[in-house]
Design a protein around this motif. Structure first.
Motif, PDB file in Angstrom:
ATOM      1  N   ALA A 208       2.908  -1.626   3.957  1.00 19.59           N
ATOM      2  CA  ALA A 208       2.372  -0.300   3.660  1.00 19.59           C
ATOM      3  C   ALA A 208       3.427   0.755   3.971  1.00 19.59           C
ATOM      4  O   ALA A 208       4.155   0.649   4.961  1.00 19.59           O
ATOM      5  CB  ALA A 208       1.110  -0.019   4.462  1.00 19.59           C
TER       6      ALA A 208
ATOM      7  N   LEU B 214      -4.991   2.563   4.568  1.00 20.15           N
ATOM      8  CA  LEU B 214      -3.859   1.638   4.496  1.00 20.15           C
ATOM      9  C   LEU B 214      -3.585   1.006   5.861  1.00 20.15           C
ATOM     10  O   LEU B 214      -3.283  -0.187   5.944  1.00 20.15           O
ATOM     11  CB  LEU B 214      -2.612   2.371   3.998  1.00 20.15           C
ATOM     12  CG  LEU B 214      -2.629   2.818   2.536  1.00 20.15           C
ATOM     13  CD1 LEU B 214      -1.365   3.610   2.213  1.00 20.15           C
ATOM     14  CD2 LEU B 214      -2.756   1.630   1.597  1.00 20.15           C
TER      15      LEU B 214
ATOM     16  N   GLY C 113       0.820  -1.204   0.000  1.00 25.74           N
ATOM     17  CA  GLY C 113       0.000   0.000   0.000  1.00 25.74           C
ATOM     18  C   GLY C 113       0.858   1.259   0.000  1.00 25.74           C
ATOM     19  O   GLY C 113       1.813   1.360   0.766  1.00 25.74           O
TER      20      GLY C 113
END
Length: 314
Positions: free
Chosen positions: A144, A132, A96
């Motif tokens: 992420a 996220l 992410g």
């Protein structure tokens, strides 16, 4: 509850109808309907609204869909972790990226992953940071890139870069085509006197800006809140206001001269960009390889000055 029921339910939602899902799953539609009914009976709630046009998730169905996706991904990751070779990692890794980071990191990372790990399928998802964090907690994504706001204790975090925030505005018409990187600086007190186009509180750079302004005894008087980088840039170009952002998301506009940036002083503002993983869900060999690759690519971009306003951290 069986894993196949979760797969069936996710397929039905993804395709919007029982008949389409049945074709994709290679299962008779009456059998698929029976599995869905058994799942709803076990949960004690209706998951889908059925109509002649297809199916729509109920509120309970939307919640269950998110959990089903996370469970199926973790099962796939567990299977991949015990079958893949550490020397040739393979499998699917989902990373992410915040909107304001993807412009600097996404393409170089995809290029490096394709060259070094051809058997890894790297999936990039671009979201606001709040989304996220939730996806990382639930296991729907493996890694992420987030910002260290002091609230990342639940994750295993590795600092990547320190990124400077700058005052960015549209260039006057007569300056179009000029270099958008202005050497002229301004103080934070001067910056907050402008109408600022910023993400909503708790999103993106906003918490950092609010924190630094508060510590300096300043407040943001005139703010337009926009969480989309694309819309934010359009608003700046329409002369609705300026913003405080890293340079990376508006690099093309700065090069064209349609925007210009100014360094903020007294005090300066920066944010620490970190790479996060769940503390509770082990990384597969493929995810661990991508974790190291993100670090390497970030360092390389800084060393070659291809990530504007970013400096390497130990």
């Amino acid at each position: 509850m069986e894993l196949r029921q979760l797969r069936y339910f996710v397929a039905i939602v993804d395709h919007g109808s029982l008949s389409k899902a049945a074709v994709v799953l290679h299962i008779a539609q009456p059998a698929l309907t029976q599995q869905l009914r058994q799942l709803e009976d076990e949960l004690g709630v209706q998951l889908l609204h059925r109509s002649a046009q297809g199916v729509l998730s109920t509120d309970a169905g939307k919640v269950f869909y998110e959990h089903a996706q996370a469970i199926l991904k973790q099962v796939a990751d567990a299977r991949s972790a015990v079958t893949q070779c550490s020397e040739r990692p393979s499998g699917v890794v989902t990373l992410g990226l915040p909107h304001s980071i993807s412009g600097a990191l996404a393409l170089p990372l995809l290029t490096a992953a394709r060259a070094q790990y051809p058997e890894i399928t790297l999936q990039l998802t671009e979201e606001i940071t709040g989304n996220l964090s939730e996806q990382l907690k639930s296991g729907r994504i493996n890694l992420a890139v987030l910002f260290d706001d002091g609230q990342l204790g639940g994750f295993a975090s590795t600092a990547l870069v320190e990124e400077e925030l700058r005052f960015i505005c549209a260039s006057p018409a007569q300056e179009d085509g000029a270099d958008g990187d202005s050497e002229q600086s301004l103080t934070l007190a001067e910056a907050v006197q402008h109408t600022l186009i910023l993400p909503s509180p708790l999103q993106g750079v906003r918490p950092r800006i609010d924190s630094v302004a508060h510590q300096a005894g300043l407040s943001l008087q005139h703010v337009i809140e926009i969480n989309s980088i694309a819309i934010l840039k359009s608003a700046i170009l329409a002369h609705l206001g300026a913003t405080i952002l890293p340079a990376a998301p508006v690099l093309d506009e700065l090069k064209r001269g349609s925007m210009r940036s100014r360094r903020i002083e007294q005090p300066t503002i920066s944010r620490t960009v970190v790479l996060c993983a769940s503390r509770n869900i082990p990384l597969t060999n493929a995810a661990e390889a991508i974790r190291k690759l993100v670090q390497h690519v970030s360092q390389q971009l800084c060393a070659e000055q291809l990530w504007p306003g970013a400096r390497m951290l130990p």
